[in-house]
Write a protein that holds these residues in place. Structure first.
Motif, PDB file in Angstrom:
ATOM      1  N   GLY A  38       0.705  -1.238   0.059  1.00 28.68           N
ATOM      2  CA  GLY A  38       0.005  -0.097   0.139  1.00 28.68           C
ATOM      3  C   GLY A  38       1.009   1.274   0.013  1.00 28.68           C
ATOM      4  N   GLY A  39       1.692   0.949   0.785  1.00 30.56           N
ATOM      5  CA  GLY A  39       2.890   2.512   0.779  1.00 30.56           C
ATOM      6  C   GLY A  39       3.572   2.716  -0.494  1.00 30.56           C
ATOM      7  N   GLY A  40       3.845   1.413  -1.038  1.00 32.59           N
ATOM      8  CA  GLY A  40       4.485   1.582  -2.556  1.00 32.59           C
ATOM      9  C   GLY A  40       3.491   2.229  -3.520  1.00 32.59           C
ATOM     10  N   ALA A  41       2.376   1.992  -3.635  1.00 36.20           N
ATOM     11  CA  ALA A  41       1.215   2.275  -4.369  1.00 36.20           C
ATOM     12  C   ALA A  41       0.998   3.591  -4.309  1.00 36.20           C
ATOM     13  CB  ALA A  41       0.091   1.284  -4.349  1.00 36.20           C
ATOM     14  N   LEU A  42       0.807   4.031  -2.901  1.00 33.91           N
ATOM     15  CA  LEU A  42       0.548   5.512  -2.540  1.00 33.91           C
ATOM     16  C   LEU A  42       1.744   6.439  -3.219  1.00 33.91           C
ATOM     17  CD1 LEU A  42      -1.214   5.046   0.945  1.00 33.91           C
ATOM     18  CD2 LEU A  42      -2.010   5.822  -0.886  1.00 33.91           C
ATOM     19  N   ALA A  43       3.036   5.825  -3.037  1.00 35.40           N
ATOM     20  CA  ALA A  43       4.194   6.519  -3.469  1.00 35.40           C
ATOM     21  C   ALA A  43       3.943   7.264  -4.830  1.00 35.40           C
ATOM     22  CB  ALA A  43       5.263   5.946  -3.110  1.00 35.40           C
ATOM     23  N   PHE A  44       3.249   6.644  -5.578  1.00 40.22           N
ATOM     24  CA  PHE A  44       3.000   7.017  -7.021  1.00 40.22           C
ATOM     25  C   PHE A  44       1.740   7.895  -7.375  1.00 40.22           C
ATOM     26  CE2 PHE A  44       6.211   3.519  -7.015  1.00 40.22           C
ATOM     27  CZ  PHE A  44       7.152   3.930  -7.922  1.00 40.22           C
ATOM     28  N   VAL A  45       0.974   8.017  -6.265  1.00 42.09           N
ATOM     29  CA  VAL A  45      -0.220   8.858  -6.520  1.00 42.09           C
ATOM     30  C   VAL A  45       0.082  10.074  -6.911  1.00 42.09           C
ATOM     31  CG1 VAL A  45      -2.211   9.822  -5.289  1.00 42.09           C
ATOM     32  CG2 VAL A  45      -1.653   7.352  -4.789  1.00 42.09           C
ATOM     33  N   PRO A  46      -0.500  11.023  -7.910  1.00 46.06           N
ATOM     34  CA  PRO A  46      -0.256  12.096  -8.481  1.00 46.06           C
ATOM     35  C   PRO A  46      -0.537  13.179  -7.455  1.00 46.06           C
ATOM     36  CG  PRO A  46      -1.384  10.814 -10.196  1.00 46.06           C
ATOM     37  CD  PRO A  46      -1.520  10.006  -9.192  1.00 46.06           C
ATOM     38  N   GLY A  47       0.563  14.139  -7.345  1.00 53.69           N
ATOM     39  CA  GLY A  47       0.472  15.242  -6.238  1.00 53.69           C
ATOM     40  C   GLY A  47       0.974  14.945  -5.024  1.00 53.69           C
ATOM     41  N   LEU A  48       1.046  13.868  -4.704  1.00 51.68           N
ATOM     42  CA  LEU A  48       1.774  13.472  -3.441  1.00 51.68           C
ATOM     43  C   LEU A  48       3.210  13.910  -3.553  1.00 51.68           C
ATOM     44  CD1 LEU A  48       0.202  10.099  -1.769  1.00 51.68           C
ATOM     45  CD2 LEU A  48       0.039  12.656  -1.132  1.00 51.68           C
ATOM     46  N   PRO A  49       3.915  14.226  -2.458  1.00 48.48           N
ATOM     47  CA  PRO A  49       5.496  14.476  -2.638  1.00 48.48           C
ATOM     48  C   PRO A  49       6.172  13.329  -2.501  1.00 48.48           C
ATOM     49  CG  PRO A  49       4.482  15.101  -0.462  1.00 48.48           C
ATOM     50  CD  PRO A  49       3.240  14.765  -1.275  1.00 48.48           C
ATOM     51  N   THR A  50       7.590  13.292  -2.784  1.00 44.87           N
ATOM     52  CA  THR A  50       8.430  12.084  -2.689  1.00 44.87           C
ATOM     53  C   THR A  50       8.828  12.313  -1.037  1.00 44.87           C
ATOM     54  OG1 THR A  50       9.206  12.254  -4.859  1.00 44.87           O
ATOM     55  CG2 THR A  50      10.614  11.251  -3.475  1.00 44.87           C
ATOM     56  N   VAL A  51       8.724  11.231  -0.373  1.00 47.22           N
ATOM     57  CA  VAL A  51       9.080  11.052   0.732  1.00 47.22           C
ATOM     58  C   VAL A  51      10.813  10.946   0.807  1.00 47.22           C
ATOM     59  CG1 VAL A  51       9.029   9.709   3.021  1.00 47.22           C
ATOM     60  CG2 VAL A  51       6.708  10.309   1.420  1.00 47.22           C
ATOM     61  N   ALA A  52      11.392  11.619   1.337  1.00 54.52           N
ATOM     62  CA  ALA A  52      13.030  11.435   1.616  1.00 54.52           C
ATOM     63  C   ALA A  52      13.031  10.959   2.972  1.00 54.52           C
ATOM     64  CB  ALA A  52      13.552  12.810   1.284  1.00 54.52           C
ATOM     65  N   ILE A  53      13.923   9.894   3.375  1.00 51.51           N
ATOM     66  CA  ILE A  53      14.082   9.251   4.506  1.00 51.51           C
ATOM     67  C   ILE A  53      15.410   9.648   5.087  1.00 51.51           C
ATOM     68  CG2 ILE A  53      14.303   7.072   5.744  1.00 51.51           C
ATOM     69  CD1 ILE A  53      12.101   5.906   4.025  1.00 51.51           C
ATOM     70  N   ASP A  54      15.435  10.343   6.045  1.00 50.02           N
ATOM     71  CA  ASP A  54      16.744  10.351   6.729  1.00 50.02           C
ATOM     72  C   ASP A  54      17.205   9.108   7.371  1.00 50.02           C
ATOM     73  OD1 ASP A  54      19.071  10.997   8.601  1.00 50.02           O
ATOM     74  OD2 ASP A  54      18.586  12.997   8.510  1.00 50.02           O
ATOM     75  N   PRO A  55      18.130   8.323   6.746  1.00 49.75           N
ATOM     76  CA  PRO A  55      18.653   7.146   7.379  1.00 49.75           C
ATOM     77  C   PRO A  55      18.960   7.111   8.934  1.00 49.75           C
ATOM     78  CG  PRO A  55      20.244   7.710   5.923  1.00 49.75           C
ATOM     79  CD  PRO A  55      19.380   8.736   5.796  1.00 49.75           C
ATOM     80  N   GLU A  56      19.619   8.161   9.461  1.00 50.92           N
ATOM     81  CA  GLU A  56      20.009   8.073  10.816  1.00 50.92           C
ATOM     82  C   GLU A  56      18.877   8.328  11.467  1.00 50.92           C
ATOM     83  OE1 GLU A  56      22.970   7.332  12.341  1.00 50.92           O
ATOM     84  OE2 GLU A  56      23.923   7.012  10.191  1.00 50.92           O
ATOM     85  N   LEU A  57      18.075   9.240  11.127  1.00 52.39           N
ATOM     86  CA  LEU A  57      16.893   9.746  12.056  1.00 52.39           C
ATOM     87  C   LEU A  57      15.823   8.507  12.112  1.00 52.39           C
ATOM     88  CD1 LEU A  57      15.248  11.849  13.366  1.00 52.39           C
ATOM     89  CD2 LEU A  57      14.210  12.456  11.189  1.00 52.39           C
ATOM     90  N   VAL A  58      15.619   7.713  10.795  1.00 53.16           N
ATOM     91  CA  VAL A  58      14.838   6.695  10.858  1.00 53.16           C
ATOM     92  C   VAL A  58      15.481   5.435  12.045  1.00 53.16           C
ATOM     93  CG1 VAL A  58      13.963   4.574   9.581  1.00 53.16           C
ATOM     94  CG2 VAL A  58      14.037   6.857   8.482  1.00 53.16           C
TER      95      VAL A  58
END
Length: 527
Positions: A38-58
């Motif tokens: 579901g998260g992978g599908a939502l990532a390509f929904v038009p209009g949604l921003p690209t989520v950038a993950i900070d690895p250390e913060l995660v």
């Protein structure tokens, strides 16, 4: 995005979590699978921003509480009994998988330096604690296998992170010393145990002095991040420090928590862990779009990376099979040569252990932390994501079927001598002894006959009471004080049986919860 939009996106993500969990339940799928796809599908929904993950913060946000939750409820006696098998998986299997993946990567891409190949192996080698928890909660395993997998999930991240650190350092500096790496690994582990144990001990001392339910729960929440951050600041393993602190807190919580604190803290942790696990899998899915954009799109992946990536994913899965079955074969030979202290898993259990190797957030976060100058960085990112997808979607959905096919040929012979019914009887006897000691006056008159018979209700006792309002209040207080004293006696007997190894952690938690509810009911009725 501005902070308000970030917050709105987080709320939308958790609303999606509710919907995806509902879909997973209706389709009888592991929630991790639904959240990841579901998260992978939502990532390509038009209009949604690209989520950038900070690895250390995660890692610092999600890993400590999820490790603490696993360590808190770890059966310490079983953990110690199977520590050799746990270390074989958490250290041996991780090192072996790293080596296998490095060799396969070098054969597939000869131009890639050995240090970079080793870094790739370290990224994909440790099975993930979050993924393991999410899948194992839905299947029923023999006690020994459950202990081995849960113990592995607590410790293997440390091995993988240490290997990754040395591989990247070797790549950037061009030098590597095996003796120095081994010494540093021992120092990281021993230091992590010392830091975690010290913070766990401070937690016990603090809780005995706070005297407030809410402050105690807050202190319990903060101890996981305190251990992880302290470990990292002192250049030891934050993962090991968190696990050590969790094991210490879980062991002593039975004697430092009041019933109200234990029940409230457990309820709070259940909600927190649910949200944390859900967010982890959603973020992994969201990151798919960013990974593909970084490497040039889906076309580039299929045209230039698909073959090597799939072969490395296969190597990751096969390496775990080789290690588990290889170690089990050695144990069989040792047993045949007269070493009765070893106990092989058997073919069915070895198959289950081999198939239960899901990867997750640690693999992704470590891959995203690769330096931009690392050779083959794009291919490593795609490989890390492919390993997560294949292991969670394929192994996670089919683990139940594998368990049914393999059978449960493993029985832990070192089970505690008392079952649930025997433990209940021992608790009841301790409670009865406490009531009998408090239910009679000095002249032998019964003060609380309703407690001895356990049939009358509070209303019946109130209606039949003859005396002043003050006497009635005193009698009610004494009545429920006796119940609370009986609960204390039962809890003391329960903890004593657990410390003596007569009952396991599952029985301890079950009966302790019954006693806590009984105590809270008595305290509420008295109030």
């Amino acid at each position: 995005m501005d902070p308000v939009e970030n917050f709105e996106l987080i709320i939308a993500m958790f609303l999606a979590v509710l919907a995806l969990h509902y879909v997973a339940r209706r389709l009888a799928l592991p929630p991790a699978v639904a959240l990841l796809t579901g998260g992978g599908a939502l990532a390509f929904v038009p209009g949604l921003p690209t989520v950038a993950i900070d690895p250390e913060l995660v890692l610092v946000i999600f890993l400590p509480p999820l490790l603490m939750d696993g360590a808190w409820f770890t059966a310490l006696a079983s953990f110690r009994r199977h520590i050799a098998g746990i270390l074989s998986l958490a250290v041996g299997a991780v090192f072996f998988t790293t080596a296998v993946v490095a060799v396969v990567a070098k054969l597939l891409m000869p131009a890639l330096p050995w240090a970079a190949c080793a870094a790739l192996g370290a990224i994909v080698s440790p099975p993930d604690a979050v993924s393991a928890r999410a899948v194992l909660q839905r299947v029923k395993l023999p006690r020994r296998l459950s202990t081995l997998l849960e113990g592995e999930s607590l410790l293997n991240d440390a091995a993988g992170l240490v290997l990754f650190r040395f591989a990247v350092a070797a790549m950037l500096t061009g030098s590597f010393s095996l003796s120095e790496a081994a010494g540093s690994f021992v120092l990281l582990v021993v230091g992590g145990i010392a830091v975690g144990g010290a913070i766990g001990a401070l937690w016990v001392l603090l809780l005995r002095r706070l005297g407030d339910d809410h402050l105690m729960i807050v202190a319990t929440v903060l101890v996981c991040w305190s251990a992880y951050i302290a470990g990292e600041m002192l250049d030891v393993s934050g993962v090991i420090a968190t696990v050590a602190a969790g094991l210490t807190c879980g062991w002593y919580q039975h004697v430092v928590f009041a019933a109200s604190v234990r029940l409230r803290a457990h309820a709070f942790w259940q909600v927190l862990v649910f949200l944390m696990e859900a967010a982890v899998f959603m973020l992994i899915g969201f990151s798919l779009r960013g990974v593909l954009d970084r490497v040039g799109g889906v076309g580039v992946v299929f045209d230039t990376m698909a073959g090597p990536v799939l072969l490395i994913v296969l190597a990751v899965i096969v390496a775990r099979f080789l290690w588990v079955f290889g170690v089990d074969g050695v144990l069989i030979l040792l047993r045949r040569f007269g070493w009765s202290g070893v106990r092989p898993l058997g073919a069915g259990s070895a198959l289950i252990m081999s198939w239960a190797g899901m990867r997750g957030v640690v693999t992704l976060a470590v891959a995203l932390s690769l330096p931009d100058t690392m050779p083959g960085r794009d291919m490593m990112l795609v490989t890390a994501f492919a390993v997560i997808l294949v292991t969670v979607l394929l192994q996670g959905t089919s683990l139940g079927l594998v368990i049914r096919m393999a059978g449960k040929d493993d029985v832990d012979p070192a089970a505690p001598p008392l079952d649930l019914q025997a433990a209940e009887n021992a608790v009841y006897k301790a409670q009865l002894a406490a009531v009998e000691g408090l239910a009679f006056s000095e002249d032998g008159r019964e003060l609380h006959p309703q407690l001895l018979r356990r049939y009358r209700t509070r209303a019946t006792a109130s209606d039949s009471f003859e005396g002043t309002a003050e006497e009635r209040t005193a009698a009610i207080d004494s009545h429920f004080d006796t119940i609370i004293a009986a609960v204390d006696a039962g809890r003391a007997a329960l903890v004593r049986m657990h410390r003596d190894g007569q009952i396991d952690d599952e029985i301890l938690h079950d009966l302790e919860r019954d006693l806590d509810l009984e105590e809270l009911a008595a305290a509420a009725a008295k109030g």
